[in-house]
Design a protein around this motif. Structure first.
Motif, PDB file in Angstrom:
ATOM      1  N   HIS A  41       0.840  -1.186   0.000  1.00 56.99           N
ATOM      2  CA  HIS A  41       0.000   0.000   0.000  1.00 56.99           C
ATOM      3  C   HIS A  41       0.881   1.244   0.000  1.00 56.99           C
ATOM      4  CE1 HIS A  41       0.450  -0.139   4.483  1.00 56.99           C
ATOM      5  NE2 HIS A  41       0.370   1.170   4.365  1.00 56.99           N
ATOM      6  N   SER A  42       0.308   2.334  -0.468  1.00 58.67           N
ATOM      7  CA  SER A  42       1.036   3.599  -0.591  1.00 58.67           C
ATOM      8  C   SER A  42       0.220   4.716   0.022  1.00 58.67           C
ATOM      9  CB  SER A  42       1.305   3.916  -2.069  1.00 58.67           C
ATOM     10  OG  SER A  42       2.004   2.856  -2.679  1.00 58.67           O
ATOM     11  N   ARG A  43       0.914   5.656   0.654  1.00 63.76           N
ATOM     12  CA  ARG A  43       0.217   6.789   1.265  1.00 63.76           C
ATOM     13  C   ARG A  43       1.131   8.003   1.292  1.00 63.76           C
ATOM     14  NH1 ARG A  43      -0.799   9.072   6.364  1.00 63.76           N
ATOM     15  NH2 ARG A  43       0.366   7.551   7.586  1.00 63.76           N
ATOM     16  N   ILE A  44       0.588   9.167   0.955  1.00 61.79           N
ATOM     17  CA  ILE A  44       1.373  10.394   1.000  1.00 61.79           C
ATOM     18  C   ILE A  44       1.501  10.863   2.441  1.00 61.79           C
ATOM     19  CG2 ILE A  44      -0.575  12.006   0.715  1.00 61.79           C
ATOM     20  CD1 ILE A  44       1.347  13.598  -1.206  1.00 61.79           C
ATOM     21  N   MET A  45       2.668  11.365   2.799  1.00 63.95           N
ATOM     22  CA  MET A  45       2.929  11.833   4.163  1.00 63.95           C
ATOM     23  C   MET A  45       2.428  13.272   4.325  1.00 63.95           C
ATOM     24  SD  MET A  45       4.355   9.308   5.813  1.00 63.95           S
ATOM     25  CE  MET A  45       3.034   8.408   4.976  1.00 63.95           C
ATOM     26  N   ARG A  46       1.619  13.458   5.353  1.00 62.87           N
ATOM     27  CA  ARG A  46       0.991  14.758   5.607  1.00 62.87           C
ATOM     28  C   ARG A  46       1.580  15.404   6.859  1.00 62.87           C
ATOM     29  NH1 ARG A  46      -2.991  15.032   2.004  1.00 62.87           N
ATOM     30  NH2 ARG A  46      -3.871  13.087   1.190  1.00 62.87           N
ATOM     31  N   PRO A  47       1.285  16.693   7.102  1.00 61.24           N
ATOM     32  CA  PRO A  47       1.872  17.385   8.249  1.00 61.24           C
ATOM     33  C   PRO A  47       1.643  16.705   9.597  1.00 61.24           C
ATOM     34  CG  PRO A  47       0.916  18.977   6.747  1.00 61.24           C
ATOM     35  CD  PRO A  47       0.544  17.624   6.214  1.00 61.24           C
TER      36      PRO A  47
ATOM     37  N   VAL B 210       5.796  10.037  -0.748  1.00 63.37           N
ATOM     38  CA  VAL B 210       4.868   8.915  -0.715  1.00 63.37           C
ATOM     39  C   VAL B 210       5.579   7.702  -0.131  1.00 63.37           C
ATOM     40  CG1 VAL B 210       3.496   7.316  -2.105  1.00 63.37           C
ATOM     41  CG2 VAL B 210       3.531   9.751  -2.679  1.00 63.37           C
ATOM     42  N   ALA B 211       4.960   7.121   0.881  1.00 63.77           N
ATOM     43  CA  ALA B 211       5.495   5.901   1.487  1.00 63.77           C
ATOM     44  C   ALA B 211       4.888   4.689   0.797  1.00 63.77           C
ATOM     45  CB  ALA B 211       5.179   5.873   2.978  1.00 63.77           C
ATOM     46  N   HIS B 212       5.746   3.812   0.274  1.00 65.57           N
ATOM     47  CA  HIS B 212       5.317   2.560  -0.336  1.00 65.57           C
ATOM     48  C   HIS B 212       5.707   1.431   0.613  1.00 65.57           C
ATOM     49  CE1 HIS B 212       4.529   4.544  -4.202  1.00 65.57           C
ATOM     50  NE2 HIS B 212       5.702   5.143  -4.065  1.00 65.57           N
ATOM     51  N   VAL B 213       4.723   0.736   1.156  1.00 65.36           N
ATOM     52  CA  VAL B 213       4.964  -0.342   2.113  1.00 65.36           C
ATOM     53  C   VAL B 213       4.573  -1.661   1.480  1.00 65.36           C
ATOM     54  CG1 VAL B 213       4.516  -1.184   4.449  1.00 65.36           C
ATOM     55  CG2 VAL B 213       4.406   1.271   3.983  1.00 65.36           C
ATOM     56  N   SER B 214       5.522  -2.586   1.359  1.00 63.73           N
ATOM     57  CA  SER B 214       5.239  -3.906   0.782  1.00 63.73           C
ATOM     58  C   SER B 214       5.611  -4.984   1.786  1.00 63.73           C
ATOM     59  CB  SER B 214       6.006  -4.108  -0.525  1.00 63.73           C
ATOM     60  OG  SER B 214       7.399  -3.959  -0.312  1.00 63.73           O
ATOM     61  N   ALA B 215       4.804  -6.044   1.820  1.00 62.27           N
ATOM     62  CA  ALA B 215       5.009  -7.119   2.785  1.00 62.27           C
ATOM     63  C   ALA B 215       4.810  -8.469   2.128  1.00 62.27           C
ATOM     64  CB  ALA B 215       4.027  -6.962   3.949  1.00 62.27           C
ATOM     65  N   GLU B 216       5.580  -9.470   2.572  1.00 63.76           N
ATOM     66  CA  GLU B 216       5.377 -10.839   2.104  1.00 63.76           C
ATOM     67  C   GLU B 216       5.725 -11.830   3.208  1.00 63.76           C
ATOM     68  OE1 GLU B 216       7.933 -12.500  -0.956  1.00 63.76           O
ATOM     69  OE2 GLU B 216       9.358 -10.882  -0.593  1.00 63.76           O
ATOM     70  N   ILE B 217       5.073 -12.975   3.167  1.00 59.96           N
ATOM     71  CA  ILE B 217       5.294 -14.033   4.142  1.00 59.96           C
ATOM     72  C   ILE B 217       6.521 -14.837   3.717  1.00 59.96           C
ATOM     73  CG2 ILE B 217       4.351 -16.171   5.112  1.00 59.96           C
ATOM     74  CD1 ILE B 217       1.564 -14.887   4.731  1.00 59.96           C
ATOM     75  N   THR B 218       7.457 -15.015   4.646  1.00 66.89           N
ATOM     76  CA  THR B 218       8.712 -15.691   4.317  1.00 66.89           C
ATOM     77  C   THR B 218       8.937 -16.972   5.118  1.00 66.89           C
ATOM     78  OG1 THR B 218       9.795 -14.137   5.832  1.00 66.89           O
ATOM     79  CG2 THR B 218       9.916 -13.651   3.475  1.00 66.89           C
ATOM     80  N   TYR B 219       8.164 -17.201   6.187  1.00 64.12           N
ATOM     81  CA  TYR B 219       8.303 -18.441   6.956  1.00 64.12           C
ATOM     82  C   TYR B 219       7.051 -18.646   7.799  1.00 64.12           C
ATOM     83  CZ  TYR B 219      10.072 -22.027  10.114  1.00 64.12           C
ATOM     84  OH  TYR B 219      10.229 -23.192  10.815  1.00 64.12           O
ATOM     85  N   THR B 220       6.688 -19.896   7.989  1.00 70.27           N
ATOM     86  CA  THR B 220       5.607 -20.233   8.916  1.00 70.27           C
ATOM     87  C   THR B 220       6.032 -21.406   9.785  1.00 70.27           C
ATOM     88  OG1 THR B 220       4.586 -21.747   7.307  1.00 70.27           O
ATOM     89  CG2 THR B 220       3.759 -19.466   7.362  1.00 70.27           C
TER      90      THR B 220
ATOM     91  N   ILE C 236       9.201  -4.033   3.563  1.00 71.44           N
ATOM     92  CA  ILE C 236      10.123  -3.014   3.063  1.00 71.44           C
ATOM     93  C   ILE C 236       9.347  -1.716   2.859  1.00 71.44           C
ATOM     94  CG2 ILE C 236      11.588  -2.302   1.117  1.00 71.44           C
ATOM     95  CD1 ILE C 236      12.297  -5.199   0.666  1.00 71.44           C
ATOM     96  N   VAL C 237       9.952  -0.600   3.265  1.00 68.50           N
ATOM     97  CA  VAL C 237       9.329   0.719   3.106  1.00 68.50           C
ATOM     98  C   VAL C 237      10.204   1.568   2.184  1.00 68.50           C
ATOM     99  CG1 VAL C 237       8.468   2.794   4.243  1.00 68.50           C
ATOM    100  CG2 VAL C 237       8.373   0.583   5.432  1.00 68.50           C
ATOM    101  N   LEU C 238       9.577   2.117   1.147  1.00 66.89           N
ATOM    102  CA  LEU C 238      10.250   3.033   0.223  1.00 66.89           C
ATOM    103  C   LEU C 238       9.650   4.415   0.354  1.00 66.89           C
ATOM    104  CD1 LEU C 238      10.330   0.918  -3.070  1.00 66.89           C
ATOM    105  CD2 LEU C 238      12.329   1.646  -1.803  1.00 66.89           C
ATOM    106  N   ALA C 239      10.488   5.448   0.281  1.00 68.16           N
ATOM    107  CA  ALA C 239      10.004   6.829   0.237  1.00 68.16           C
ATOM    108  C   ALA C 239      10.215   7.357  -1.174  1.00 68.16           C
ATOM    109  CB  ALA C 239      10.752   7.696   1.245  1.00 68.16           C
ATOM    110  N   GLU C 240       9.158   7.911  -1.776  1.00 66.53           N
ATOM    111  CA  GLU C 240       9.248   8.439  -3.137  1.00 66.53           C
ATOM    112  C   GLU C 240       9.000   9.943  -3.149  1.00 66.53           C
ATOM    113  OE1 GLU C 240       6.959   8.214  -7.478  1.00 66.53           O
ATOM    114  OE2 GLU C 240       6.166   7.139  -5.731  1.00 66.53           O
ATOM    115  N   ASN C 241       9.923  10.652  -3.749  1.00 64.11           N
ATOM    116  CA  ASN C 241       9.726  12.072  -4.003  1.00 64.11           C
ATOM    117  C   ASN C 241       8.932  12.177  -5.305  1.00 64.11           C
ATOM    118  OD1 ASN C 241      10.073  14.760  -5.050  1.00 64.11           O
ATOM    119  ND2 ASN C 241      11.798  15.042  -3.660  1.00 64.11           N
ATOM    120  N   ILE C 242       7.650  12.550  -5.215  1.00 60.04           N
ATOM    121  CA  ILE C 242       6.788  12.529  -6.402  1.00 60.04           C
ATOM    122  C   ILE C 242       7.103  13.660  -7.379  1.00 60.04           C
ATOM    123  CG2 ILE C 242       4.900  11.289  -5.309  1.00 60.04           C
ATOM    124  CD1 ILE C 242       3.523  13.907  -4.771  1.00 60.04           C
TER     125      ILE C 242
END
Length: 359
Positions: free
Chosen positions: A24-30, A100-110, A120-126
């Motif tokens: 999911h992605s969300r823009i960072m606000r004040p 914009v924060a891009h947050v991605s997640a995946e299952i790696t072990y159970t 993993i979190v990515l910051a994007e300068n739009i």
């Protein structure tokens, strides 16, 4: 500006570790940031936990309802995945208002009763399109039955690309399980107020926050989101760090966060933080979260979460500043300081080893 999507491959009985993916992605606000525009570490931790909670809960509810011994469908016991632990998380780069924060997640072990999720979190300068990795986190979840919240549900197994990958996951599982048990030894400690403390002492900067858990803090099933708790912890740790050095501060890393017991709606939580160690450029703050049920008062107050946060001090240009040394007043504080120094040196060695591997 919120985009949510998930890619899932339908695989009966066993699930490929790359099949379940959430982003999911969300823009960072004040209101996500501090007074100088850096996004609060707690805000990022909350987004990380939300992604982990979604993917682990979905995975734990994707059982076919049949087993290899009994192929006939059975009634599935629906569940919700509760956060049990967050491994050490480094804040590699700051994130700012408007990115914009891009947050991605995946299952790696159970394991039989737990799920490992890597985020993993990515910051994007739009404006420029530039992207940078700000966080990498590993979280562990345990699924609880919706019909009986004290019952832990078995986790659907996943399929690994190699035997080595499964063995590495098993090692991580065993290590975190051992560390979680060790942290329970500290759960009896409390932080008492100090009258007229001297500057730069533990008592001078220690802080507490009282919060009544309401519906907006909880899942649909009445338990507090792990991300909400982590955000409160980061706020308290930030106050401790700012009181100590009187400058702008940012979260540098968070050692393992252990969730010992669930917190229910209607509880009053006390979040307390104290300085344990200072190096030339960093501060370690120990944070406790205690829950006090108002309705079920007979159960009594209990320790719910523990963690260590590391902060750095910055000047107006965002460059690291020296941290005032911590003044130690008794043997207990000296002991905690030495323990913090060991953690500091261990983490420093790990970072150095990681840099060498990448070269």
């Amino acid at each position: 500006m919120l985009h949510l999507f998930m890619k899932v491959k339908s695989i009966p009985q066993r699930f490929n570790c790359y099949a379940s993916y959430w982003k999911h992605s969300r823009i960072m606000r004040p209101d996500d940031a501090n007074i100088v525009g850096n996004v609060h570490g707690g805000t990022i931790l909350k987004m990380i936990e939300e992604a982990g909670g979604i993917i682990s809960t979905r995975h734990c509810n994707t059982q076919s309802g049949a087993s290899m011994l009994d192929p006939s469908p059975v009634q599935q016991d629906r569940c919700v995945a509760a956060l049990a632990r967050v491994e050490r998380t480094d804040f590699l780069h700051p994130m700012f208002i408007g990115e914009v924060a891009h947050v991605s997640a995946e299952i790696t072990y159970t394991s039989k009763h737990s799920v490992e999720v890597q985020v993993i979190v990515l910051a994007e300068n739009i404006l420029t399109g530039a992207k940078k990795v700000t966080n990498k986190a590993t979280l562990w979840y345990v699924p609880f039955s919706l019909q009986n919240v004290d019952k832990i549900i078995e986790v659907p197994v996943i399929e690994y690309s190699s035997v080595e990958q499964e063995e590495e996951g098993k090692k991580r599982y065993d290590a975190q399980k051992m560390e979680r048990l060790e942290t329970k030894e500290r759960n009896g400690e409390i932080i008492n107020p100090v009258v007229s403390p001297e500057a730069y002492t533990v008592g001078f900067s220690q802080s507490s926050l009282i919060h009544l858990v309401g519906p907006s803090d909880c899942t649909l099933h009445g338990f507090v989101h792990g991300g909400v708790t982590m955000k409160l912890m980061d706020e308290v740790a930030g106050i401790v760090a700012a009181r100590h050095c009187k400058t702008n501060i940012v979260t540098a890393s968070v050692d393992a966060i252990n969730f010992h017991r669930k917190i229910k709606k209607g509880c009053v939580v006390s979040v307390s933080g104290r300085m344990t160690f200072t190096s030339n450029k960093s501060m370690e703050i120990e944070v406790f979260v205690d829950a006090d049920p108002l309705v079920e008062a007979a159960r009594g107050k209990y320790r719910a979460v523990t963690a260590f946060f590391t902060y750095i001090s910055l000047d107006k240009e965002g460059k690291p500043l020296s941290v005032p040394p911590l003044k130690l007043e008794n043997e207990e504080e000296k002991k905690r300081f030495e323990e913090g120094k060991v953690r500091y040196l261990q983490n420093k060695a790990k970072r150095q080893a990681e840099k060498e591997r990448q070269q």
